[in-house]
Design a protein around this motif. Structure first.
Motif, PDB file in Angstrom:
ATOM      1  N   SER A 165      67.639  21.793 -56.463  1.00  0.00           N
ATOM      2  CA  SER A 165      68.658  21.188 -55.615  1.00  0.00           C
ATOM      3  C   SER A 165      69.410  20.153 -56.434  1.00  0.00           C
ATOM      4  O   SER A 165      68.814  19.201 -56.942  1.00  0.00           O
ATOM      5  N   THR A 166      70.701  20.360 -56.579  1.00  0.00           N
ATOM      6  CA  THR A 166      71.523  19.409 -57.332  1.00  0.00           C
ATOM      7  C   THR A 166      72.934  19.406 -56.760  1.00  0.00           C
ATOM      8  O   THR A 166      73.344  20.365 -56.093  1.00  0.00           O
ATOM      9  N   VAL A 167      73.655  18.343 -57.005  1.00  0.00           N
ATOM     10  CA  VAL A 167      75.026  18.190 -56.519  1.00  0.00           C
ATOM     11  C   VAL A 167      75.893  17.725 -57.677  1.00  0.00           C
ATOM     12  O   VAL A 167      75.515  16.823 -58.425  1.00  0.00           O
ATOM     13  N   ASP A 168      77.066  18.352 -57.818  1.00  0.00           N
ATOM     14  CA  ASP A 168      77.987  17.929 -58.871  1.00  0.00           C
ATOM     15  C   ASP A 168      79.386  18.409 -58.523  1.00  0.00           C
ATOM     16  O   ASP A 168      79.562  19.316 -57.703  1.00  0.00           O
ATOM     17  N   ARG A 183      78.912  23.638 -65.196  1.00  0.00           N
ATOM     18  CA  ARG A 183      79.935  22.998 -65.999  1.00  0.00           C
ATOM     19  C   ARG A 183      80.683  22.008 -65.114  1.00  0.00           C
ATOM     20  O   ARG A 183      81.128  22.342 -64.026  1.00  0.00           O
ATOM     21  N   ALA A 184      80.785  20.778 -65.597  1.00  0.00           N
ATOM     22  CA  ALA A 184      81.435  19.718 -64.826  1.00  0.00           C
ATOM     23  C   ALA A 184      82.436  18.993 -65.713  1.00  0.00           C
ATOM     24  O   ALA A 184      82.228  18.865 -66.921  1.00  0.00           O
ATOM     25  N   PRO A 185      83.539  18.511 -65.139  1.00  0.00           N
ATOM     26  CA  PRO A 185      84.546  17.809 -65.945  1.00  0.00           C
ATOM     27  C   PRO A 185      84.038  16.457 -66.417  1.00  0.00           C
ATOM     28  O   PRO A 185      83.201  15.816 -65.782  1.00  0.00           O
ATOM     29  N   SER A 186      84.558  16.039 -67.553  1.00  0.00           N
ATOM     30  CA  SER A 186      84.237  14.731 -68.109  1.00  0.00           C
ATOM     31  C   SER A 186      85.444  13.815 -67.984  1.00  0.00           C
ATOM     32  O   SER A 186      86.591  14.276 -67.923  1.00  0.00           O
ATOM     33  N   ARG A 194      77.829  20.157 -69.591  1.00  0.00           N
ATOM     34  CA  ARG A 194      77.163  21.421 -69.292  1.00  0.00           C
ATOM     35  C   ARG A 194      75.670  21.153 -69.134  1.00  0.00           C
ATOM     36  O   ARG A 194      75.038  20.598 -70.038  1.00  0.00           O
ATOM     37  N   THR A 195      75.136  21.535 -67.985  1.00  0.00           N
ATOM     38  CA  THR A 195      73.723  21.337 -67.698  1.00  0.00           C
ATOM     39  C   THR A 195      73.080  22.689 -67.459  1.00  0.00           C
ATOM     40  O   THR A 195      73.551  23.470 -66.636  1.00  0.00           O
ATOM     41  N   ALA A 196      72.006  22.959 -68.190  1.00  0.00           N
ATOM     42  CA  ALA A 196      71.256  24.205 -68.035  1.00  0.00           C
ATOM     43  C   ALA A 196      70.005  23.922 -67.219  1.00  0.00           C
ATOM     44  O   ALA A 196      69.197  23.057 -67.578  1.00  0.00           O
ATOM     45  N   ARG A 210      68.531  21.133 -70.367  1.00  0.00           N
ATOM     46  CA  ARG A 210      69.537  20.821 -71.387  1.00  0.00           C
ATOM     47  C   ARG A 210      70.775  20.240 -70.706  1.00  0.00           C
ATOM     48  O   ARG A 210      71.362  20.865 -69.831  1.00  0.00           O
ATOM     49  N   ASP A 211      71.148  19.034 -71.123  1.00  0.00           N
ATOM     50  CA  ASP A 211      72.312  18.352 -70.556  1.00  0.00           C
ATOM     51  C   ASP A 211      73.140  17.823 -71.721  1.00  0.00           C
ATOM     52  O   ASP A 211      72.650  16.997 -72.499  1.00  0.00           O
ATOM     53  N   GLU A 212      74.365  18.305 -71.850  1.00  0.00           N
ATOM     54  CA  GLU A 212      75.162  17.954 -73.022  1.00  0.00           C
ATOM     55  C   GLU A 212      76.633  17.817 -72.669  1.00  0.00           C
ATOM     56  O   GLU A 212      77.093  18.334 -71.650  1.00  0.00           O
ATOM     57  N   ILE A 213      77.341  17.090 -73.503  1.00  0.00           N
ATOM     58  CA  ILE A 213      78.788  16.974 -73.376  1.00  0.00           C
ATOM     59  C   ILE A 213      79.399  17.690 -74.573  1.00  0.00           C
ATOM     60  O   ILE A 213      79.038  17.435 -75.718  1.00  0.00           O
TER      61      ILE A 213
END
Length: 269
Positions: A165-168, A183-186, A194-196, A210-213
């Motif tokens: 469960s996540t919200v973005d 994929r979420a805007p920066s 991008r979060t896997a 994995r959470d990266e910009i």
């Protein structure tokens, strides 16, 4: 190609040993000293390590969905609206308080039968996220300010459990192997988050492994990726659940409208 190259160099060395009078023509040449390997250096080594997390972000949190039984552990047989409505009363295995939806979204979910046009539950998708050979149910729930709640459910012995469960404010939701990629805007122009999310067998839950910009490649004639104030990109309307093949790699975008299956009547209100 690397093994072939090694064999060629070895043969050249053997040939030079047999022909010492050939001089330096065609011989091996040094490319200089190889750089020394540098290990990680620990900063502030005397700082005492933390023994507990200061905040509970809800990672690894699961919840059994009440009043839902899954015949044959086949999540394809479940009605997504019924699952979303039953999930409003689910209690998590930890009390992080992060799984609550906004009041307006809760009201819309409860009214999905009477006001299907405002139902925020999107077309469901089915993937084998855990690798056990059975599909899991993936739901998207539209929220205010173009945010999306993404939830995954697993059936085991007839019991339905929410394992993610996540919200973005997502640009897109994708499937890569058995990972869900959000994929979420920066706020940095030309970059995105991008979060896997991957299944963790020890926690029996999906974890953000994995959470990266990342920098977004700029297309010719176009500007860089949108900032957080720009709307998410649109994608084609997803097929109805009955037409969605298992393992479809692309999940619905936040701008989609609920499918017919998501708003159809079902038992278990």
């Amino acid at each position: 190609m690397r093994p072939v190259r090694v064999r060629t160099v070895a043969a050249a060395v053997a040939g030079l040993a047999l022909l010492p009078g050939c001089g330096s023509a065609g011989g091996l040449e040094s490319t200089g000293e190889a750089p020394s390997a540098v290990g990680p250096a620990r900063l502030w080594p005397d700082l005492p390590p933390a023994s507990a997390a200061p905040y509970d972000y809800g990672e690894g949190e699961t919840a059994r969905i009440p009043r839902i039984t899954v015949p044959g552990d086949d999540v394809h047989r479940l009605d997504p609206v019924t699952v979303a409505q039953a999930g409003l009363k689910a209690k998590t295995n930890r009390d992080s308080g992060l799984d609550e939806l906004p009041d307006a979204t809760v009201r819309q979910i409860r009214a999905c039968r009477t006001a299907p046009g405002d139902c925020p539950v999107l077309t469901p998708y089915y993937f084998d996220l855990t690798g056990d050979g059975r599909d899991e149910l993936v739901l998207g729930i539209r929220m205010p300010e173009r945010q999306l709640a993404v939830r995954a459910y697993r059936a085991d012995d007839g019991v339905l459990t929410r394992i993610m469960s996540t919200v973005d404010a997502v640009i897109s939701v994708e499937l890569a192997g058995r990972d869900l990629i959000l994929r979420a805007p920066s706020v940095i122009s030309g970059y995105e988050y991008r979060t896997a999310w991957s299944w963790d067998d020890r926690q029996q839950a999906m974890l953000a492994t994995r959470d990266e910009i990342l920098r977004v490649p700029e297309r010719r004639g176009e500007r860089t990726a949108p900032t957080s104030t720009a709307p998410p990109s649109e994608s084609p309307t997803a097929p109805a659940p009955s037409e969605t093949p298992s393992g479809t790699p692309t999940a619905p975008a936040p701008s989609e409208t609920p499918s017919a299956a998501a708003t159809s009547s079902a038992d278990g209100r």
